[in-house]
Design a protein around this motif. Structure first.
Motif, PDB file in Angstrom:
ATOM      1  N   HIS A   1      49.136  50.037 -65.714  1.00 13.79           N
ATOM      2  CA  HIS A   1      49.552  48.743 -65.165  1.00 13.79           C
ATOM      3  C   HIS A   1      49.142  48.603 -63.703  1.00 13.79           C
ATOM      4  CE1 HIS A   1      51.863  48.301 -68.825  1.00 13.79           C
ATOM      5  NE2 HIS A   1      52.454  49.459 -68.581  1.00 13.79           N
ATOM      6  N   LEU A   2      48.087  49.351 -63.290  1.00 15.88           N
ATOM      7  CA  LEU A   2      47.601  49.327 -61.920  1.00 15.88           C
ATOM      8  C   LEU A   2      46.283  48.559 -61.826  1.00 15.88           C
ATOM      9  CD1 LEU A   2      48.176  52.989 -60.675  1.00 15.88           C
ATOM     10  CD2 LEU A   2      48.989  50.937 -59.509  1.00 15.88           C
ATOM     11  N   TYR A   3      46.051  47.914 -60.709  1.00 14.81           N
ATOM     12  CA  TYR A   3      44.763  47.331 -60.356  1.00 14.81           C
ATOM     13  C   TYR A   3      44.554  47.596 -58.870  1.00 14.81           C
ATOM     14  CZ  TYR A   3      41.237  43.885 -59.025  1.00 14.81           C
ATOM     15  OH  TYR A   3      40.125  43.275 -58.511  1.00 14.81           O
ATOM     16  N   TYR A   4      43.511  48.355 -58.543  1.00 13.85           N
ATOM     17  CA  TYR A   4      43.259  48.613 -57.135  1.00 13.85           C
ATOM     18  C   TYR A   4      41.751  48.695 -56.890  1.00 13.85           C
ATOM     19  CZ  TYR A   4      42.870  53.496 -58.740  1.00 13.85           C
ATOM     20  OH  TYR A   4      42.534  54.640 -59.410  1.00 13.85           O
ATOM     21  N   GLN A   5      41.325  48.194 -55.747  1.00 15.80           N
ATOM     22  CA  GLN A   5      39.931  48.216 -55.316  1.00 15.80           C
ATOM     23  C   GLN A   5      39.881  48.652 -53.865  1.00 15.80           C
ATOM     24  OE1 GLN A   5      37.194  47.668 -57.083  1.00 15.80           O
ATOM     25  NE2 GLN A   5      38.276  47.108 -58.985  1.00 15.80           N
ATOM     26  N   ASN A   6      38.814  49.405 -53.554  1.00 13.91           N
ATOM     27  CA  ASN A   6      38.654  49.875 -52.188  1.00 13.91           C
ATOM     28  C   ASN A   6      37.726  48.977 -51.375  1.00 13.91           C
ATOM     29  OD1 ASN A   6      40.194  52.189 -52.847  1.00 13.91           O
ATOM     30  ND2 ASN A   6      38.376  53.082 -53.802  1.00 13.91           N
ATOM     31  N   GLN A   7      36.762  48.312 -52.075  1.00 13.87           N
ATOM     32  CA  GLN A   7      35.848  47.405 -51.396  1.00 13.87           C
ATOM     33  C   GLN A   7      35.477  46.319 -52.381  1.00 13.87           C
ATOM     34  OE1 GLN A   7      32.253  49.161 -49.905  1.00 13.87           O
ATOM     35  NE2 GLN A   7      31.589  47.288 -48.851  1.00 13.87           N
ATOM     36  N   ILE A   8      35.982  45.118 -52.161  1.00 11.60           N
ATOM     37  CA  ILE A   8      35.793  44.038 -53.121  1.00 11.60           C
ATOM     38  C   ILE A   8      35.286  42.794 -52.434  1.00 11.60           C
ATOM     39  CG2 ILE A   8      37.560  44.865 -54.713  1.00 11.60           C
ATOM     40  CD1 ILE A   8      39.466  42.886 -53.471  1.00 11.60           C
ATOM     41  N   ASN A   9      34.757  41.884 -53.260  1.00 13.10           N
ATOM     42  CA  ASN A   9      34.297  40.602 -52.760  1.00 13.10           C
ATOM     43  C   ASN A   9      35.460  39.638 -52.768  1.00 13.10           C
ATOM     44  OD1 ASN A   9      33.218  37.765 -53.075  1.00 13.10           O
ATOM     45  ND2 ASN A   9      31.314  38.888 -52.607  1.00 13.10           N
ATOM     46  N   ASN A  10      35.557  38.847 -51.722  1.00 12.33           N
ATOM     47  CA  ASN A  10      36.654  37.882 -51.589  1.00 12.33           C
ATOM     48  C   ASN A  10      36.790  36.983 -52.802  1.00 12.33           C
ATOM     49  OD1 ASN A  10      38.722  36.446 -50.124  1.00 12.33           O
ATOM     50  ND2 ASN A  10      37.210  34.815 -49.887  1.00 12.33           N
ATOM     51  N   GLU A  11      35.643  36.651 -53.450  1.00 12.14           N
ATOM     52  CA  GLU A  11      35.674  35.711 -54.569  1.00 12.14           C
ATOM     53  C   GLU A  11      36.370  36.314 -55.793  1.00 12.14           C
ATOM     54  OE1 GLU A  11      34.793  32.609 -54.304  1.00 12.14           O
ATOM     55  OE2 GLU A  11      34.252  32.969 -52.218  1.00 12.14           O
ATOM     56  N   GLU A  12      36.513  37.630 -55.839  1.00  9.02           N
ATOM     57  CA  GLU A  12      37.133  38.255 -57.005  1.00  9.02           C
ATOM     58  C   GLU A  12      38.660  38.132 -56.992  1.00  9.02           C
ATOM     59  OE1 GLU A  12      35.894  42.209 -57.728  1.00  9.02           O
ATOM     60  OE2 GLU A  12      33.828  41.808 -57.158  1.00  9.02           O
ATOM     61  N   ILE A  13      39.233  37.768 -55.850  1.00 10.49           N
ATOM     62  CA  ILE A  13      40.684  37.663 -55.756  1.00 10.49           C
ATOM     63  C   ILE A  13      41.109  36.283 -56.236  1.00 10.49           C
ATOM     64  CG2 ILE A  13      42.669  37.799 -54.207  1.00 10.49           C
ATOM     65  CD1 ILE A  13      41.207  40.426 -54.657  1.00 10.49           C
ATOM     66  N   GLN A  14      41.728  36.223 -57.409  1.00 10.35           N
ATOM     67  CA  GLN A  14      42.064  34.948 -58.036  1.00 10.35           C
ATOM     68  C   GLN A  14      43.559  34.635 -58.054  1.00 10.35           C
ATOM     69  OE1 GLN A  14      39.736  32.833 -59.127  1.00 10.35           O
ATOM     70  NE2 GLN A  14      38.098  34.231 -58.478  1.00 10.35           N
ATOM     71  N   TYR A  15      44.369  35.541 -57.551  1.00 12.68           N
ATOM     72  CA  TYR A  15      45.810  35.338 -57.734  1.00 12.68           C
ATOM     73  C   TYR A  15      46.369  34.263 -56.829  1.00 12.68           C
ATOM     74  CZ  TYR A  15      46.471  38.229 -53.567  1.00 12.68           C
ATOM     75  OH  TYR A  15      46.424  38.738 -52.298  1.00 12.68           O
ATOM     76  N   LEU A  16      45.567  33.747 -55.856  1.00  7.28           N
ATOM     77  CA  LEU A  16      46.075  32.731 -54.954  1.00  7.28           C
ATOM     78  C   LEU A  16      45.013  31.655 -54.796  1.00  7.28           C
ATOM     79  CD1 LEU A  16      48.342  31.899 -52.984  1.00  7.28           C
ATOM     80  CD2 LEU A  16      47.116  33.111 -51.200  1.00  7.28           C
ATOM     81  N   ASN A  17      45.362  30.403 -55.104  1.00 10.38           N
ATOM     82  CA  ASN A  17      44.371  29.351 -54.964  1.00 10.38           C
ATOM     83  C   ASN A  17      44.853  28.174 -54.151  1.00 10.38           C
ATOM     84  OD1 ASN A  17      46.100  28.048 -56.638  1.00 10.38           O
ATOM     85  ND2 ASN A  17      44.787  28.170 -58.467  1.00 10.38           N
TER      86      ASN A  17
ATOM     87  N   ALA B   1      40.374  45.567 -49.448  1.00  9.10           N
ATOM     88  CA  ALA B   1      41.057  46.514 -50.335  1.00  9.10           C
ATOM     89  C   ALA B   1      42.331  45.878 -50.879  1.00  9.10           C
ATOM     90  CB  ALA B   1      41.399  47.787 -49.578  1.00  9.10           C
ATOM     91  N   THR B   2      42.641  46.146 -52.136  1.00 14.38           N
ATOM     92  CA  THR B   2      43.868  45.629 -52.754  1.00 14.38           C
ATOM     93  C   THR B   2      44.488  46.696 -53.645  1.00 14.38           C
ATOM     94  OG1 THR B   2      44.863  43.800 -54.001  1.00 14.38           O
ATOM     95  CG2 THR B   2      42.733  44.603 -54.771  1.00 14.38           C
ATOM     96  N   LEU B   3      45.801  46.705 -53.697  1.00 15.47           N
ATOM     97  CA  LEU B   3      46.549  47.633 -54.550  1.00 15.47           C
ATOM     98  C   LEU B   3      47.671  46.827 -55.201  1.00 15.47           C
ATOM     99  CD1 LEU B   3      47.313  50.468 -55.596  1.00 15.47           C
ATOM    100  CD2 LEU B   3      48.634  50.798 -53.493  1.00 15.47           C
ATOM    101  N   GLN B   4      47.652  46.735 -56.555  1.00 14.80           N
ATOM    102  CA  GLN B   4      48.607  45.877 -57.269  1.00 14.80           C
ATOM    103  C   GLN B   4      49.163  46.620 -58.485  1.00 14.80           C
ATOM    104  OE1 GLN B   4      46.802  42.025 -58.138  1.00 14.80           O
ATOM    105  NE2 GLN B   4      45.390  42.280 -56.389  1.00 14.80           N
ATOM    106  N   HIS B   5      50.413  46.238 -58.849  1.00 17.07           N
ATOM    107  CA  HIS B   5      51.040  46.847 -60.022  1.00 17.07           C
ATOM    108  C   HIS B   5      51.817  45.772 -60.759  1.00 17.07           C
ATOM    109  CE1 HIS B   5      53.345  49.540 -62.588  1.00 17.07           C
ATOM    110  NE2 HIS B   5      52.633  50.580 -62.120  1.00 17.07           N
ATOM    111  N   GLN B   6      51.664  45.766 -62.091  1.00 18.36           N
ATOM    112  CA  GLN B   6      52.432  44.822 -62.892  1.00 18.36           C
ATOM    113  C   GLN B   6      53.913  45.208 -62.864  1.00 18.36           C
ATOM    114  OE1 GLN B   6      50.540  45.285 -66.696  1.00 18.36           O
ATOM    115  NE2 GLN B   6      48.948  43.752 -66.271  1.00 18.36           N
TER     116      GLN B   6
END
Length: 699
Positions: A625-641, A650-655
């Motif tokens: 239930h984890l989602y984490y990235q160390n180097q990502i593109n801004n366009e991949e972040i969809q949780y906020l529009n 970098a992002t670290l998320q857990h359901q």
């Protein structure tokens, strides 16, 4: 005090004085005024008081039926509202009325009710009056020895209260003296007569004057001083015409007539009888008429021919039959009044019982019948506020270990039964004044009062754990264990602080392997902040530094936005990340939600903003239930529009899961590129557990 109450209180005092003075018409007028005021303002106390004084007036003028009705009405109000002093007055008056009606058993019943009521409440200073009236009752049924005993007790009761000598003492003394003199026991009367002369020789009250003459009449009767006796009888007739004490005067008339009959003083006997007839004419009543007829028969037996005696006997027979019919009606009315009163009291009992059940249901958790969360908090606050400074209290939070596993393996019915049996075990093994509450799910709170030694707290905690471990549970055949966190309550008054400290101790108990208790022993919050100030790199902050405080901050009773903001701000600063967000889904398709974001750089929180989410987004999470990235593109972040896109590297998320369902996501974002370490992955996983409880609690 409301304005009307001042007037009502003044009227009540006036009525007490008027009653003592025997000013009957003024009593009637003032009682009506008091009753009108009480009715206008719906004041039950002054309604009951006014009805008593109305009853007293009706009794004094010989209207017994109206008197008993007013007594019943006052009694009903006083019983319902526990106006015990008025109730004592009413029962005493009822005893007097039934004595006059010849119903001595009912009279005794009411006298005894007043007797025991005034024993329980010596502050009424009214017990002597009941004792005196019991003496009068025995005197009327010719039990003179018992009568004297009670008269003497009544006098002694007043002396015991150190009351100053007044009219009531004089009346009681003359009661004692007249019984002694009637029995020709002058030697025993002598010391009482000295007391009477000492305090009342100058008192000209009509009742005392009348009784003083009666004492002289008894004395002359026994000495056979006929000429002086006749003069005293005329003196009696003169004073009796002015008397305000109807009952006392009738009794004195009867004694005078009997004395005249015994001495064959025909003229004086008939003169007294005619005056008694005139007096009784103002109190028309079948029982009074029968009593007069009996006296007339006694006179005829002594002074009349056989023919006249025969006619008097017939008349007495007729009037006595009529009197018995009236007695039946009086008894019937008494029975009906009693039934009405008992019915009213029963209805009141049912209403009170329902109110108590309603109040109880509002305070108890319906599932376990221990205090619910709100009631527990209220009771604990009351206990803490009233706690003796030298005493300590102990606040426990108790959590059933591995309860989710019990539900998953044995079913929710077994889980429910476990909760119920744990609640019952806690109630049965604690003291009566200790408090038990259920604050949600499988969590309970306990508050122990009157703790003298810290060791007592630990002994009680271990006893609770041992008792639960040995429970025999239906449908669950393993040992049940619990973990407990304890906060010792000394000078602390803030409930939320006490709760958070106990909750931190509970977390430690679970972290240490469960099936144990931990007592909170230091100010953990300040230690965390001191550590944070000394550290520059976020990787120096460990899970053990952050997680306990998060649990403490979220696990309080009042789940408010301010609390959430403080918690997220703490995590953000401790981890030194750009922002932290909490997303709560609002539908089963995961397309709508509310997001709460705290931004460290802006020191700003966005509260519960509605957003749309892409369900595909959830597929990015792994089996942990984890989602984490160390180097990502801004366009991949969809949780906020609906907000500016952050330059996130970098992002670290857990359901967040509850009952195997995804209900939200907790995540943190940073501008820097870096590897997330195992401590941080563990932290986000445990934060998801903490926020799961929070999200469920605020639904």
């Amino acid at each position: 005090m409301e304005a009307y109450k001042e007037e009502a209180a003044t009227l009540e005092k006036q009525l007490l004085i008027l009653r003592e003075q025997g000013k009957l018409e003024e009593v009637a007028q003032t009682a009506r005024r008091l009753f009108d005021i009480a009715q206008l303002h719906q004041d039950t106390y002054y309604s009951a008081a006014a009805l008593y004084f109305q009853a007293f007036y009706e009794f004094s003028v010989g209207n017994y039926k109206a008197c008993l009705q007013s007594c019943f009405n006052s009694e009903e109000i006083s019983e319902k509202n526990e106006y015990l002093k008025i109730l004592a007055y009413v029962h005493n008056l009822q005893g007097i009325v039934y004595s006059d009606l010849g119903d001595f058993l009912t009279s005794l019943h009411y006298f005894l009710k007043a007797y025991y009521l005034t024993i329980d409440h010596p502050e009424f200073e009214y017990h002597y009056a009941i004792i005196n009236n019991l003496g009068t009752l025995f005197h009327e049924i010719d039990c003179e020895e018992k009568g004297i005993e009670y008269f003497i007790r009544a006098f002694q009761e007043r002396r015991k209260l150190h009351m100053k000598f007044e009219l009531n003492d004089g009346i009681i003394l003359t009661n004692i003296l007249m019984v002694y003199m009637k029995l020709n026991r002058a030697a025993e009367a002598a010391p009482w007569y000295e007391v009477f002369l000492k305090y009342f020789s100058e008192n000209k009250h009509i009742v005392l004057e009348e009784n003083r003459i009666m004492l002289r009449i008894f004395e002359l009767w026994h000495r056979k001083h006929i000429s002086e006796l006749k003069q005293c009888l005329y003196d009696f007739l003169e004073i009796a015409a002015k008397s305000s004490d109807y009952k006392n005067t009738v009794r004195n008339y009867m004694d005078c007539i009997q004395i005249c009959i015994s001495l064959k003083l025909k003229d004086q006997a008939y003169l007294l009888f005619r005056n008694l007839e005139k007096m009784e004419a103002h109190h028309p009543d079948s029982i009074n008429s029968a009593r007069l007829a009996d006296i007339k028969v006694e006179l005829a037996m002594q002074f009349c021919s056989r023919e006249e005696l025969y006619l008097h006997l017939l008349e007495a027979y007729r009037l006595n039959r009529k009197a018995r019919e009236q007695e039946k009606r009086n008894n019937l009315q008494s029975i009906l009044n009693k039934m009405d009163l008992e019915n009213a009291l029963y209805e009141q009992h049912i209403i009170l019982q329902r109110n108590e059940e309603l109040l109880r249901s509002n305070k108890l958790d319906p599932f376990t019948e221990v205090l619910n969360k709100t009631a527990f908090r209220t009771h604990v606050l009351d206990v803490i506020r009233d706690k003796n400074k030298n005493e300590k209290g102990a606040f426990f939070i108790l959590d059933i270990d591995n309860f989710k596993m019990i539900n998953d393996t044995c079913g929710h019915l077994v889980g429910d039964q476990v909760i119920v049996e744990v609640a019952a075990n806690l109630q049965n093994n604690l003291r009566e004044d200790d408090l038990v509450g259920r604050i949600g799910g499988d969590e309970f709170c306990i508050y122990l009062q009157h703790i003298k030694q810290i060791d007592d707290i630990e002994k009680n905690a271990q006893r609770i754990i041992d008792n639960i471990r040995t429970m025999q549970l239906t449908g669950y055949h393993r040992h049940l264990t619990v973990s407990m966190g304890i906060c010792i309550v000394d000078a602390e008054k803030d409930f939320e602080d006490i709760f958070m400290k106990a909750d931190h101790a509970l977390y430690e108990a679970k972290a240490n392997g469960r099936d144990q208790f931990v007592v909170y022993k230091n100010d953990y919050f300040s230690q965390i902040m001191q550590k944070k100030e000394k550290r520059k790199d976020r990787h120096e902050v460990t899970v053990n530094d952050i997680l306990p405080k998060v649990f403490e901050m979220l696990n309080v009773f009042d789940k408010q936005d301010e609390l959430l903001a403080q918690t997220m701000k703490f995590i953000c600063r401790a981890m030194n990340v750009k922002n932290i967000f909490l997303l709560r889904f609002e539908n089963d398709s995961y397309s709508m939600g509310r997001v709460y974001i705290y931004d460290l750089e802006k020191n700003y929180a966005c509260k519960h903003v509605h957003i749309q989410t892409d369900p595909v987004y959830l597929k990015s999470f792994d089996e942990r239930h984890l989602y984490y990235q160390n180097q990502i593109n801004n366009e991949e972040i969809q949780y906020l529009n609906e907000y500016e896109r952050y330059h996130i590297q970098a992002t670290l998320q857990h359901q967040i899961l509850y009952d195997h369902q995804v209900i939200g996501i907790i995540g943190m974002n940073d501008r820097r590129i870096h590897e997330w370490n195992e401590d941080e992955l563990s932290l986000i996983r445990n934060l998801s557990y903490a926020f799961a409880t929070y999200l469920i609690a605020i639904e």
